[in-house]
Write a protein that holds these residues in place. Structure first.
Motif, PDB file in Angstrom:
ATOM      1  N   ALA A 179       0.793  -1.274   0.078  1.00  0.00           N
ATOM      2  CA  ALA A 179      -0.086   0.173   0.113  1.00  0.00           C
ATOM      3  C   ALA A 179       0.690   1.159  -0.142  1.00  0.00           C
ATOM      4  O   ALA A 179       0.642   2.160  -0.692  1.00  0.00           O
ATOM      5  N   SER A 180       1.839   1.372   0.985  1.00  0.00           N
ATOM      6  CA  SER A 180       2.590   2.527   1.000  1.00  0.00           C
ATOM      7  C   SER A 180       3.515   2.710  -0.342  1.00  0.00           C
ATOM      8  O   SER A 180       3.564   4.049  -0.998  1.00  0.00           O
ATOM      9  N   GLY A 196      -4.775   4.994   7.079  1.00  0.00           N
ATOM     10  CA  GLY A 196      -4.069   5.816   6.160  1.00  0.00           C
ATOM     11  C   GLY A 196      -3.017   6.369   6.316  1.00  0.00           C
ATOM     12  O   GLY A 196      -2.494   6.500   7.395  1.00  0.00           O
ATOM     13  N   TYR A 197      -2.110   6.779   5.161  1.00  0.00           N
ATOM     14  CA  TYR A 197      -0.934   7.714   5.265  1.00  0.00           C
ATOM     15  C   TYR A 197      -1.243   9.221   5.158  1.00  0.00           C
ATOM     16  O   TYR A 197      -2.107   9.660   4.420  1.00  0.00           O
ATOM     17  N   PHE A 198      -0.308   9.891   5.765  1.00  0.00           N
ATOM     18  CA  PHE A 198      -0.175  11.298   5.581  1.00  0.00           C
ATOM     19  C   PHE A 198       1.415  11.664   4.759  1.00  0.00           C
ATOM     20  O   PHE A 198       1.948  10.880   4.663  1.00  0.00           O
ATOM     21  N   ARG A 223       8.910   9.565   4.795  1.00  0.00           N
ATOM     22  CA  ARG A 223       9.583   8.763   5.501  1.00  0.00           C
ATOM     23  C   ARG A 223       9.715   7.421   4.690  1.00  0.00           C
ATOM     24  O   ARG A 223      10.868   6.816   4.706  1.00  0.00           O
ATOM     25  N   PHE A 224       8.577   6.880   4.021  1.00  0.00           N
ATOM     26  CA  PHE A 224       8.808   5.535   3.495  1.00  0.00           C
ATOM     27  C   PHE A 224       9.750   5.617   2.348  1.00  0.00           C
ATOM     28  O   PHE A 224      10.523   4.688   2.105  1.00  0.00           O
ATOM     29  N   THR A 234      -6.002   4.752   2.858  1.00  0.00           N
ATOM     30  CA  THR A 234      -5.973   6.283   2.180  1.00  0.00           C
ATOM     31  C   THR A 234      -4.699   7.036   2.352  1.00  0.00           C
ATOM     32  O   THR A 234      -3.873   6.595   2.978  1.00  0.00           O
ATOM     33  N   TYR A 235      -4.542   8.170   1.550  1.00  0.00           N
ATOM     34  CA  TYR A 235      -3.525   8.845   1.374  1.00  0.00           C
ATOM     35  C   TYR A 235      -3.902  10.353   1.354  1.00  0.00           C
ATOM     36  O   TYR A 235      -4.952  10.831   0.612  1.00  0.00           O
ATOM     37  N   ARG A 236      -3.589  11.209   2.483  1.00  0.00           N
ATOM     38  CA  ARG A 236      -4.083  12.363   2.610  1.00  0.00           C
ATOM     39  C   ARG A 236      -2.842  13.544   2.385  1.00  0.00           C
ATOM     40  O   ARG A 236      -1.872  13.204   2.758  1.00  0.00           O
TER      41      ARG A 236
END
Length: 891
Positions: free
Chosen positions: A667-668, A810-812, A818-819, A712-714
């Protein structure tokens, strides 16, 4: 460290040289004394009691008796073998054939039958019982090691003879134990010392049933060093393969190709590793056709027919095996499971004599030899496997037997002029226990070899001999850098770098979930391109095709279950794509596609939609992969046949701060790539587990929502997002009850005041957020503004859970930033290992690998030292192979 001094063979010969007859307990000692005879001698000089009584070389009389008895009775082979063993063993200890009958537990009809038959056979025990050394005034008799003779053997001795002790009153100082890190390192050390020229001067003592036998035989054959005394009848690869061929006729249709690979190799068949997990009967490969045909015809064949068929196929003659089948009266018998069981029992129970040249290194069995007549003797292992198992029978004096074994052990350890004890101190991370006899022979306390006088030997690269010499490269090879990585490889590297490394070198077999997964994915792509074409009739046809392709991986009894599973999975995929048809794809550039689509070729139609199977490789991001479906400009979908994980579990598995033992960065990785294509957009990545509701479909209760997990990604920082009025409104309206009630009675300014004083912590744990300065400040602000009520405190805790929930689903911006840095760091670490600056470690980011997720378990030797499994020695040369194999797996 000392033992009782055993007399050297030369001293022993000097003590018995003037005798006319010398009786000794074992053949190697007799042969050694006879080789030193310096005067003419008529008849026997040094000889064992059995050879003296039978006037022939000693044979395994239990096998001889067994072969005679099976022709005379209708008793079962196991019953005969058990009774024959008891009769002969008791005869050895008690001196008479019928002695076993006096023991009530053994006084049976079968035993009496066997006693009558064996008593009449010309076995060595009968001849020994009837023999007696005739006393003579002019013939002198000496007996060496009288205590090691059994009662039956002592019965032949004359009234007058001289007893010669094998030991002196002195002590024998044991040489130090030489500790090596592995059996392979011990064999390497032997190859450094032994050559074709000096092979006749060397003896090696080891447990013939242990791990050293195949290593020694393979190493000597490779190095061209002659040896004898090692391989037995069933060590012959054709003998083993023929028995496996017979077994193949009775095991049914579920046999996997991997289980008959040794047989196929002996048959000259080269079968790709891709077929290993398939059922043998269902594989369509010309290399396997002979075995498939033979298996179908076997019920009409005899053992002789099968042997002839094997010989014709391989071009090799198995005369020794044919002779055994004839002795067993099996040559003309039809092949049946019962007959194969009898044959297998016989081969596993009795040691069948093997004709061999007596040249080269002597390989001696630690449990049967008490003397080795070679100048240089190596002793391998010296562990618990060297301890004899004393017979558990009432006629056996176990204490006396133990003392007899102690004497043999002491004598054996002193064979030769030079003795070398090569041992391991640990194996598999556990201490190696020395042979039990050392407890009685040595005065000091110890638990492992390193507690005794010992020398450690580091494994070195051999540069002599022909066996495993490594040729240096003419010039240094600079390994190719890995510039991009797929999410699957990143997962494997995070779980175990060494498993990832071997995954680049070793081909693995096709597995049912790979084949089925690819077919399901191809079907989904085909549906997107031709939704109107895929009706119920087409789905049934697809099910038939999938069964044809994946059927070889499944048992016949499971095929109907698989049919149901396939049909439900296909229908669920079609339903999802009907309800969630992809948007107009004009926002995408044309795609080169990825490979071919199985169902497009099957139905003769094209798949050209740019929203499916989109391959990407971003050199700047250093990631690559394949997107199953671009459902919209902001929504990606991945089809999964495995079990469903929740969004919080997906986030946990992809965590960088707290490494998971089930790493999953898909996902990331995909969201990081897609945000570069659509910056400043709110993105979604959905895992569609189309088999998740299999049971519910059967029960008529399934819903598509139960198959979906969305991350999700915001495009905003977490602390900025949670300060927004949107989040405040959710706390007032969409959170838990007490949270809604509390925040409905306060203002947005009060909420913001906590952020003005402290930063919101980056945590997914509500308790940690509550205990942080930010959490305490927000609670104080709410208590002051709303009032010190119980619901306010509870509502504030619910608010913390709500805020942490955003990071659980989800991710911000900072998460994917950082990923991306994490990917850079992992690739740099990977390339450092590839350059040989360090070994690929077994342990991953979470410590010990999750072995359910490794693909090369047999190649990961845990608790290894710096050179334990040879990976360090092999690393430089294997780096080149890794470069050649540096292609990432499709999924």
């Amino acid at each position: 460290m000392s033992l009782t001094q055993s007399k050297s063979i030369d001293r022993l010969y000097r003590e018995v040289a003037d005798y006319d007859l010398v009786v000794v307990p074992d053949s190697p000692l007799a042969d050694a004394l006879n080789r030193r005879l310096e005067r003419p001698h008529f008849g026997s000089f040094a000889i064992t009691p059995r050879r003296l009584a039978t006037q022939r070389r000693e044979t395994a009389e239990d096998r001889t008796a067994f072969l005679e008895v099976i022709d005379e009775t209708d008793l079962g082979w196991k019953e005969i073998a058990y009774a024959v063993g008891n009769v002969l063993q008791c005869w050895e200890y008690e001196g008479t054939a019928d002695a076993v009958i006096k023991y009530e537990a053994f006084d049976t009809v079968t035993t009496r039958t066997i006693v009558d038959l064996v008593s009449s056979l010309p076995t060595s025990s009968r001849l020994l019982a009837e023999y007696e050394i005739e006393p003579s005034s002019d013939e002198s008799v000496a007996v060496v090691g009288e205590r090691q003779l059994t009662n039956l053997e002592q019965s032949i001795l004359p009234d007058e003879y001289d007893s010669i002790d094998r030991f002196t009153a002195d002590d024998f100082e044991l040489p130090p134990f030489r500790i090596f890190e592995s059996p392979a390192a011990i064999v390497d050390a032997l190859l450094d010392t032994i050559s074709e020229e000096n092979a006749d001067d060397v003896g090696i003592v080891h447990d013939v049933g242990g791990e050293y036998s195949p290593l020694l035989e393979s190493a000597f054959e490779t190095a061209g060093i002659p040896y004898y005394g090692g391989p037995g009848f069933m060590d012959n690869r054709d003998h083993r393969a023929f028995v496996q061929l017979l077994r193949r006729t009775t095991v049914g249709s579920d046999t996997r190709v991997r289980s008959v690979k040794p047989l196929l190799t002996c048959l000259g068949a080269t079968v790709p590793v891709d077929h290993d997990e398939k059922c043998l009967v269902d594989v369509n490969d010309p290399e396997i056709e002979w075995l498939q045909t033979f298996t179908k015809q076997a019920n009409s064949l005899t053992f002789g027919d099968a042997l002839e068929a094997y010989e014709n196929r391989t071009g090799r003659t198995l005369e020794a095996f044919r002779e055994e089948l004839e002795r067993l009266r099996l040559l003309e018998e039809p092949i049946t499971e019962a007959a194969i069981d009898r044959l297998t029992f016989y081969l596993e129970t009795y040691e069948i004599p093997v004709d061999r040249d007596n040249d080269g290194v002597l390989l001696a069995d630690a449990k049967s030899a008490s003397f080795v007549d070679r100048p240089v003797v190596f002793y391998l292992g010296l562990d618990e496997s060297w301890t004899h198992d004393s017979p558990s029978r009432p006629w056996v004096d176990r204490d006396e037997e133990y003392e007899r074994n102690i004497d043999s052990f002491q004598s054996l350890l002193q064979s030769g002029v030079d003795q070398y004890y090569l041992v391991q101190d640990t194996a598999g991370g556990s201490p190696v226990t020395p042979c039990l006899y050392f407890d009685d022979l040595l005065e000091q306390e110890f638990e492992r070899f390193s507690d005794l006088e010992s020398v450690r030997h580091a494994r070195t690269s051999r540069q002599t001999g022909n066996g495993f010499r490594q040729e240096p490269l003419e010039s240094a090879v600079e390994p190719t850098r890995v510039e991009t990585i797929s999410q699957s490889s990143l997962n494997a590297f995070a779980n175990s770098p060494r498993d990832y490394f071997f995954g680049r070198l070793v081909d693995g077999p096709d597995r049912h979930y790979f084949v089925e997964g690819n077919l399901f994915h191809d079907f989904a792509e085909f549906v997107v391109n031709h939704p109107e074409f895929v009706d119920d009739e087409r789905i049934e046809e697809v099910v038939d095709v999938m069964l044809e392709e994946a059927g070889p991986f499944h048992r016949a009894v499971d095929l109907e279950t698989q049919r149901t599973r396939y049909r439900i999975g296909l229908e669920t995929i079609r339903e999802y794509l009907e309800d969630h048809a992809p948007d107009d794809p004009t926002f995408l550039l044309p795609s080169d596609g990825w490979g071919t689509n199985f169902f497009a070729e099957h139905f003769g139609r094209e798949v050209e939609s740019p929203v499916t199977e989109r391959w990407f490789e971003d050199d700047e991001l250093r990631l690559k992969g394949k997107i199953d479906l671009v459902q919209s400009p902001t929504h990606l979908v991945d089809f999964k046949s495995g079990g469903r994980s929740s969004a919080s579990q997906v986030m946990k598995q992809g965590s960088i701060d707290e490494p998971s033992d089930k790493p999953n960065f898909q996902a990331s990785a995909y969201l990081a790539y897609w945000r570069r294509q659509h910056p400043d957009e709110h993105l979604e990545f959905t895992f569609f587990h189309f088999l998740e509701t299999l049971d519910d479909v059967v029960a008529g209760e399934a819903t598509l929502e139960d198959c979906l997990t969305t991350v999700t990604y915001r495009p905003v920082a977490f602390d900025e997002f949670v300060q927004s009025e949107t989040v405040f409104d959710e706390l007032q309206e969409d959170a838990a009850n007490d949270c809604n009630k509390t925040f409905s009675k306060t203002s947005y300014d009060v909420y913001l005041s906590a952020f003005d004083i402290h930063d919101v912590p980056r945590t997914r744990n509500a308790d940690e957020m509550a205990a942080s300065p930010f959490g305490e400040t927000l609670l104080e602000a709410l208590l002051e503004d709303v009032g010190d009520y119980k619901y306010v405190r509870k509502g504030c805790m619910q608010a913390f859970r709500h805020l942490c929930g955003y990071r659980k689903e989800g991710y911000f911006v900072e998460d994917l930033d950082r990923f991306e840095r994490f990917v850079d760091g992992q690739l740099e670490e990977l390339n450092r290992y590839r350059r040989g600056e360090d070994r690929f470690p077994i342990e991953g980011r979470a410590g010990e690998p999750n072995y359910r997720r490794v693909n090369n378990r047999d190649l990961l030797l845990a608790d290894s030292g710096p050179d334990r499994d040879g990976a360090q020695d092999a690393h430089s040369s294997k780096t080149q192979a890794a470069d050649a194999a540096n292609s990432e797996v499709r999924r």
